[in-house]
Design a protein around this motif. Sequence first.
Motif, PDB file in Angstrom:
ATOM      1  N   LEU A   1     -70.417 -26.574 -26.143  1.00  0.00           N
ATOM      2  CA  LEU A   1     -71.357 -26.790 -27.235  1.00  0.00           C
ATOM      3  C   LEU A   1     -70.641 -26.428 -28.533  1.00  0.00           C
ATOM      4  CD1 LEU A   1     -74.591 -25.055 -25.831  1.00  0.00           C
ATOM      5  CD2 LEU A   1     -73.911 -27.446 -25.564  1.00  0.00           C
ATOM      6  N   GLY A   2     -71.083 -26.979 -29.642  1.00  0.00           N
ATOM      7  CA  GLY A   2     -70.478 -26.596 -30.914  1.00  0.00           C
ATOM      8  C   GLY A   2     -69.402 -27.567 -31.347  1.00  0.00           C
ATOM      9  N   ASP A   3     -68.586 -27.100 -32.275  1.00  0.00           N
ATOM     10  CA  ASP A   3     -67.650 -27.988 -32.972  1.00  0.00           C
ATOM     11  C   ASP A   3     -66.209 -27.873 -32.503  1.00  0.00           C
ATOM     12  OD1 ASP A   3     -69.780 -28.862 -34.594  1.00  0.00           O
ATOM     13  OD2 ASP A   3     -69.512 -27.149 -35.943  1.00  0.00           O
ATOM     14  N   LEU A   4     -65.914 -27.001 -31.567  1.00  0.00           N
ATOM     15  CA  LEU A   4     -64.534 -26.870 -31.103  1.00  0.00           C
ATOM     16  C   LEU A   4     -64.084 -28.137 -30.382  1.00  0.00           C
ATOM     17  CD1 LEU A   4     -64.228 -23.244 -29.661  1.00  0.00           C
ATOM     18  CD2 LEU A   4     -63.549 -24.084 -31.909  1.00  0.00           C
ATOM     19  N   GLY A   5     -62.861 -28.565 -30.663  1.00  0.00           N
ATOM     20  CA  GLY A   5     -62.299 -29.684 -29.930  1.00  0.00           C
ATOM     21  C   GLY A   5     -61.894 -29.249 -28.528  1.00  0.00           C
ATOM     22  N   PRO A   6     -61.570 -30.214 -27.648  1.00  0.00           N
ATOM     23  CA  PRO A   6     -61.232 -29.877 -26.261  1.00  0.00           C
ATOM     24  C   PRO A   6     -60.101 -28.860 -26.138  1.00  0.00           C
ATOM     25  CG  PRO A   6     -61.562 -32.238 -26.485  1.00  0.00           C
ATOM     26  CD  PRO A   6     -61.591 -31.667 -27.865  1.00  0.00           C
ATOM     27  N   ARG A   7     -59.063 -28.969 -26.975  1.00  0.00           N
ATOM     28  CA  ARG A   7     -57.936 -28.049 -26.862  1.00  0.00           C
ATOM     29  C   ARG A   7     -58.338 -26.632 -27.272  1.00  0.00           C
ATOM     30  NH1 ARG A   7     -52.845 -28.759 -25.883  1.00  0.00           N
ATOM     31  NH2 ARG A   7     -53.084 -31.025 -26.043  1.00  0.00           N
ATOM     32  N   GLU A   8     -59.078 -26.522 -28.384  1.00  0.00           N
ATOM     33  CA  GLU A   8     -59.510 -25.196 -28.840  1.00  0.00           C
ATOM     34  C   GLU A   8     -60.482 -24.570 -27.852  1.00  0.00           C
ATOM     35  OE1 GLU A   8     -59.504 -27.936 -30.675  1.00  0.00           O
ATOM     36  OE2 GLU A   8     -57.793 -27.504 -31.993  1.00  0.00           O
ATOM     37  N   PHE A   9     -61.386 -25.398 -27.314  1.00  0.00           N
ATOM     38  CA  PHE A   9     -62.343 -24.872 -26.336  1.00  0.00           C
ATOM     39  C   PHE A   9     -61.618 -24.395 -25.084  1.00  0.00           C
ATOM     40  CE2 PHE A   9     -65.463 -24.871 -22.986  1.00  0.00           C
ATOM     41  CZ  PHE A   9     -66.614 -24.411 -23.604  1.00  0.00           C
ATOM     42  N   ALA A  10     -60.634 -25.168 -24.616  1.00  0.00           N
ATOM     43  CA  ALA A  10     -59.889 -24.784 -23.418  1.00  0.00           C
ATOM     44  C   ALA A  10     -59.124 -23.479 -23.646  1.00  0.00           C
ATOM     45  CB  ALA A  10     -58.931 -25.903 -23.007  1.00  0.00           C
ATOM     46  N   ARG A  11     -58.561 -23.320 -24.821  1.00  0.00           N
ATOM     47  CA  ARG A  11     -57.838 -22.078 -25.109  1.00  0.00           C
ATOM     48  C   ARG A  11     -58.779 -20.875 -25.072  1.00  0.00           C
ATOM     49  NH1 ARG A  11     -54.288 -24.388 -30.192  1.00  0.00           N
ATOM     50  NH2 ARG A  11     -52.602 -25.343 -28.968  1.00  0.00           N
ATOM     51  N   ALA A  12     -59.965 -21.034 -25.687  1.00  0.00           N
ATOM     52  CA  ALA A  12     -60.933 -19.935 -25.670  1.00  0.00           C
ATOM     53  C   ALA A  12     -61.387 -19.649 -24.239  1.00  0.00           C
ATOM     54  CB  ALA A  12     -62.130 -20.279 -26.548  1.00  0.00           C
ATOM     55  N   ALA A  13     -61.604 -20.717 -23.444  1.00  0.00           N
ATOM     56  CA  ALA A  13     -61.978 -20.522 -22.044  1.00  0.00           C
ATOM     57  C   ALA A  13     -60.858 -19.841 -21.273  1.00  0.00           C
ATOM     58  CB  ALA A  13     -62.335 -21.860 -21.401  1.00  0.00           C
ATOM     59  N   GLY A  14     -59.602 -20.162 -21.620  1.00  0.00           N
ATOM     60  CA  GLY A  14     -58.475 -19.487 -20.983  1.00  0.00           C
ATOM     61  C   GLY A  14     -58.474 -17.996 -21.260  1.00  0.00           C
ATOM     62  N   GLU A  15     -58.878 -17.606 -22.473  1.00  0.00           N
ATOM     63  CA  GLU A  15     -59.003 -16.178 -22.783  1.00  0.00           C
ATOM     64  C   GLU A  15     -60.075 -15.534 -21.917  1.00  0.00           C
ATOM     65  OE1 GLU A  15     -59.182 -14.976 -26.906  1.00  0.00           O
ATOM     66  OE2 GLU A  15     -58.370 -16.919 -27.533  1.00  0.00           O
ATOM     67  N   VAL A  16     -61.187 -16.251 -21.695  1.00  0.00           N
ATOM     68  CA  VAL A  16     -62.230 -15.751 -20.815  1.00  0.00           C
ATOM     69  C   VAL A  16     -61.680 -15.537 -19.413  1.00  0.00           C
ATOM     70  CG1 VAL A  16     -64.468 -16.274 -19.737  1.00  0.00           C
ATOM     71  CG2 VAL A  16     -64.070 -16.823 -22.157  1.00  0.00           C
ATOM     72  N   GLY A  17     -60.918 -16.502 -18.933  1.00  0.00           N
ATOM     73  CA  GLY A  17     -60.329 -16.375 -17.601  1.00  0.00           C
ATOM     74  C   GLY A  17     -59.415 -15.167 -17.497  1.00  0.00           C
ATOM     75  N   ALA A  18     -58.631 -14.931 -18.535  1.00  0.00           N
ATOM     76  CA  ALA A  18     -57.730 -13.770 -18.516  1.00  0.00           C
ATOM     77  C   ALA A  18     -58.519 -12.455 -18.500  1.00  0.00           C
ATOM     78  CB  ALA A  18     -56.811 -13.816 -19.727  1.00  0.00           C
ATOM     79  N   LEU A  19     -59.614 -12.414 -19.236  1.00  0.00           N
ATOM     80  CA  LEU A  19     -60.461 -11.205 -19.242  1.00  0.00           C
ATOM     81  C   LEU A  19     -61.078 -10.963 -17.874  1.00  0.00           C
ATOM     82  CD1 LEU A  19     -62.177 -11.727 -22.713  1.00  0.00           C
ATOM     83  CD2 LEU A  19     -60.657  -9.843 -22.102  1.00  0.00           C
ATOM     84  N   LEU A  20     -61.542 -12.032 -17.245  1.00  0.00           N
ATOM     85  CA  LEU A  20     -62.130 -11.891 -15.910  1.00  0.00           C
ATOM     86  C   LEU A  20     -61.082 -11.421 -14.899  1.00  0.00           C
ATOM     87  CD1 LEU A  20     -64.287 -15.156 -15.868  1.00  0.00           C
ATOM     88  CD2 LEU A  20     -65.165 -12.810 -15.981  1.00  0.00           C
ATOM     89  N   ALA A  21     -59.872 -11.944 -15.018  1.00  0.00           N
ATOM     90  CA  ALA A  21     -58.815 -11.579 -14.081  1.00  0.00           C
ATOM     91  C   ALA A  21     -58.394 -10.123 -14.237  1.00  0.00           C
ATOM     92  CB  ALA A  21     -57.607 -12.489 -14.275  1.00  0.00           C
ATOM     93  N   SER A  22     -58.494  -9.613 -15.472  1.00  0.00           N
ATOM     94  CA  SER A  22     -58.081  -8.239 -15.718  1.00  0.00           C
ATOM     95  C   SER A  22     -59.164  -7.223 -15.344  1.00  0.00           C
ATOM     96  CB  SER A  22     -57.704  -8.056 -17.182  1.00  0.00           C
ATOM     97  OG  SER A  22     -58.839  -8.210 -18.020  1.00  0.00           O
ATOM     98  N   GLY A  23     -60.352  -7.760 -14.970  1.00  0.00           N
ATOM     99  CA  GLY A  23     -61.433  -6.874 -14.537  1.00  0.00           C
ATOM    100  C   GLY A  23     -62.218  -6.295 -15.674  1.00  0.00           C
TER     101      GLY A  23
END
Length: 291
Positions: free
Chosen positions: A269-291
Motif C-alpha cells: 500500500l502507499g507510494d513506494l515503488g516495487p524496489r523500495e518496498f522490497a528493500r523495506a520488506a527485506g529489512e523486516v525479514g532481517a529483523l525477524l531472523a535476528s529474533g
Amino acid sequence: MTRLGTIFHPGLAPEALLPAARAADEAGLDELWLWEDCFREGAIASAAAALGATSRVRVGLGVLPVPLRNVALTAMELATLERLHPGRTIPGLGHGVQGWMAQAGARAASPLTLLREYTEALRLLLAGETVTVDGEYVRLEDVRLSWPPQGPVALHLAGEGPRTLELVGALADGLVVPGGYPPQRLRTVVGRLAAGAAAAGRTRVPEVTVFVPCAFGDQGRSRVEEHRREHGIPASEPVCEVWGQPQQVAEGVARLAAAGADSVALLPLGDLGPREFARAAGEVGALLASG
C-alpha cells in the motif's frame, strides 16, 4: 521461522513484474506471490517470466481459479515450471470469484465438489500416474504426463468457508488466506484446518500463507485507513494490516506467526515503488531472523 514475501498486485501492468521480481530476489525475500485476478495477468505466464528473471525467490500462484482450466492443462503447466525451476513454484488453487467465473462462462454449480475432484486428479497427474476419472466436473481417460515433476509438488488451496477449510485440511499441503485476517481469526482458521486433517487421518496440518496489506513509512497508518475506506472495511473491524517502520511491521508479522502463519506475504500500500518496498520488506525479514 515464518517465511516472508511480497505480492505483485495485478493492478500493475505486466511490464512492471520483472523489476518487482528481481527486487524481491535481491532483497533476500523468501517468496513473491502473484494474483490471477480476472481479467488481468495470467498467472502461469507471469510465473514463468518471474522465475526466469530471478535465481532464488520462490513464486507463489495465489491462486489459479480452477473453473477456468482443464486439470490436465494445469498439470502440464505446473510440471513444466517445476522441471525448469525445481522447488521454486508454489501452486495455489481456488474456487475463483464467482462473479468472474460467471462472466467467463465457467461458474460451477458446486465449487466445492469441483475443487475436490480437481485437487485429487491434479495430485495424481503431478505424481506421474495414469489417471482415469469420471467425476461430476473432472473427466479424464488414461491421461499421463510425459514429463512429470521429478519430485513432489505441494498444492495449496484458498478459501474461507468452514467446508472449504475442512477440504484443505483433508487434501492440501497448504492454505492461502486472503488479506484481512487478524491473529484471533487466524487461530480459528488453523484450528479448523487441524480438525479437517484429523478427520481425514492426516498427522500433518497444512501450512498457512497469509496475505497482509502493508504500508511502510510515517504515513503508513493514514494509507491503511484510506485502503479501508476504499474497500468498505469498517473502522471497527479488528486490525489486520501492518504499517510503519520495518520494526513495527516486523512486530505485526510476528503476531501473525504466533497465531499460526507459516508464511506472510505483504501487499504493498502507499507510494513506494516495487524496489523500495522490497528493500523495506527485506529489512523486516532481517529483523525477524535476528529474533
